[in-house]
Design an enzyme around this catalytic site. Structure first.
Site, PDB file in Angstrom:
ATOM      1  N   SER A   1       0.872  -1.178   0.000  1.00 16.35           N
ATOM      2  CA  SER A   1       0.000   0.000   0.000  1.00 16.35           C
ATOM      3  C   SER A   1       0.901   1.217   0.000  1.00 16.35           C
ATOM      4  O   SER A   1       2.078   1.132   0.402  1.00 16.35           O
ATOM      5  CB  SER A   1      -0.832  -0.008   1.289  1.00 16.35           C
TER       6      SER A   1
ATOM      7  N   TYR B   1      -1.949   0.604  10.652  1.00 16.49           N
ATOM      8  CA  TYR B   1      -1.968   0.115   9.267  1.00 16.49           C
ATOM      9  C   TYR B   1      -0.670   0.490   8.567  1.00 16.49           C
ATOM     10  O   TYR B   1      -0.066  -0.313   7.857  1.00 16.49           O
ATOM     11  CB  TYR B   1      -3.184   0.701   8.548  1.00 16.49           C
TER      12      TYR B   1
HETATM   13  C1  8X3 Z   1      -4.998   1.767   1.327  1.00 17.45           C
HETATM   14  C2  8X3 Z   1      -4.462   3.148   1.174  1.00 17.45           C
HETATM   15  O1  8X3 Z   1      -4.558   5.534   2.079  1.00 17.45           O
HETATM   16  O2  8X3 Z   1      -6.072   3.947   3.104  1.00 17.45           O
HETATM   17  O3  8X3 Z   1      -4.010   0.793   1.351  1.00 17.45           O
HETATM   18  O4  8X3 Z   1      -3.716   3.839   3.555  1.00 17.45           O
HETATM   19  S1  8X3 Z   1      -4.720   4.128   2.549  1.00 17.45           S
END
Ligand code: 8X3
Length: 256
Positions: free
Chosen positions: A141, A154
């Site tokens: 990502s 994340y």
């Molecule tokens: C998804 C992109 O901007 O939500 O992997 O991190 S973000």
């Protein structure tokens, strides 16, 4: 006699980018092994792809369960070499600042985005190497390359996935396996944001508010399919794709 089709494993194939990638790879002539937890969704996708002339196999799998992943690898070995592994299973939970984020969310994200990639890649590497021409795709990502407020857990997990891709490429140098990292930015899928906001549809929709055209799952799948079908000696190390309306993790043009 026509040659046996090349085989591709796609994790998280039950929805979103995983399902779209399975469609693209089946269309490109791969025998696609659909792996995910939700088997009824895989069955429906398998039916669709088979009706379209594809060759698919369904395998229920939780990538965070190492014993299950090992059993999966053992079951596949019996059939054929693996040419492509698409590590797609992953996801986000929460957008809380680091100061108050729930460690349980972070742990879950680390398990699926990092340990999941480790589990499946380790388990399938022998079959990928034995194919004589293997490709490992890590769907990371843009969160794996830079941070943003509220990204916390994340961002940390996707940096882990990015580190796996970079390290593995060094470690496998000289072997017939290439490592491709695809790092998408804003992609609108049915579930990514919904899961991130624990089912809050309003907050999930707000992520894309006013954005002319977020990427679709198929935009990413198209890129994955393109990257894995380059000649074997060509390695797409890292490919970042974002919608035109997104210039960086934190700069998004919205027409509101
Ligand atoms: C998804 C992109 O901007 O939500 O992997 O991190 S973000």
């Amino acid at each position: 006699m026509s040659p046996r089709p090349r085989t591709a494993v796609v994790t998280g194939a039950s929805s979103g980018i995983g399902a779209a990638t399975a469609r693209r790879l089946a269309d490109a002539g791969f025998h696609v092994i659909l792996a995910a937890r939700r088997v009824e969704r895989l069955d429906a996708l398998a039916k669709e792809l088979t009706a379209a002339g594809g060759t698919v196999t369904v395998y229920p799998l939780d990538v965070t369960d190492r014993a299950a992943v090992d059993a999966f690898a053992a079951a596949l070995d019996v059939h054929s070499p693996i040419h492509v592994l698409v590590n797609n299973a992953g996801g986000a939970l929460g957008t809380d600042p680091v100061a108050i984020a729930d460690p349980a969310d972070w742990r879950t994200m680390y398990e699926v985005n990092v340990i999941g990639v480790l589990n499946v890649t380790q388990a399938l590497l022998p079959a990928l190497t034995a194919s004589g021409d293997g490709t490992v795709v890590v769907l990371s990502s843009t969160a794996g390359l830079g941070t943003y407020e509220g990204g916390g857990g994340y961002v940390a997990a996707k940096h882990g996935a990015h580190a796996i891709a970079e390290t593995l490429r060094l470690e496998l140098n000289g072997q017939p396996v290439r490592i491709i990292e695809i790092a998408p930015g804003m992609v609108r899928t049915d579930e990514f944001s919904l899961n991130r906001f624990h089912g809050d549809a309003e907050r999930a929709a707000a992520v894309y508010a006013g954005v002319a055209e977020p990427l679709t799952a198929d935009d990413v799948a198209d890129t994955v399919s393109w990257a894995v079908t380059r000649p074997s000696h060509v390695n797409v190390d890292l490919l970042v794709l974002r919608p035109r309306a997104q210039a960086s993790n934190t700069k998004v043009h919205r027409e509101l």
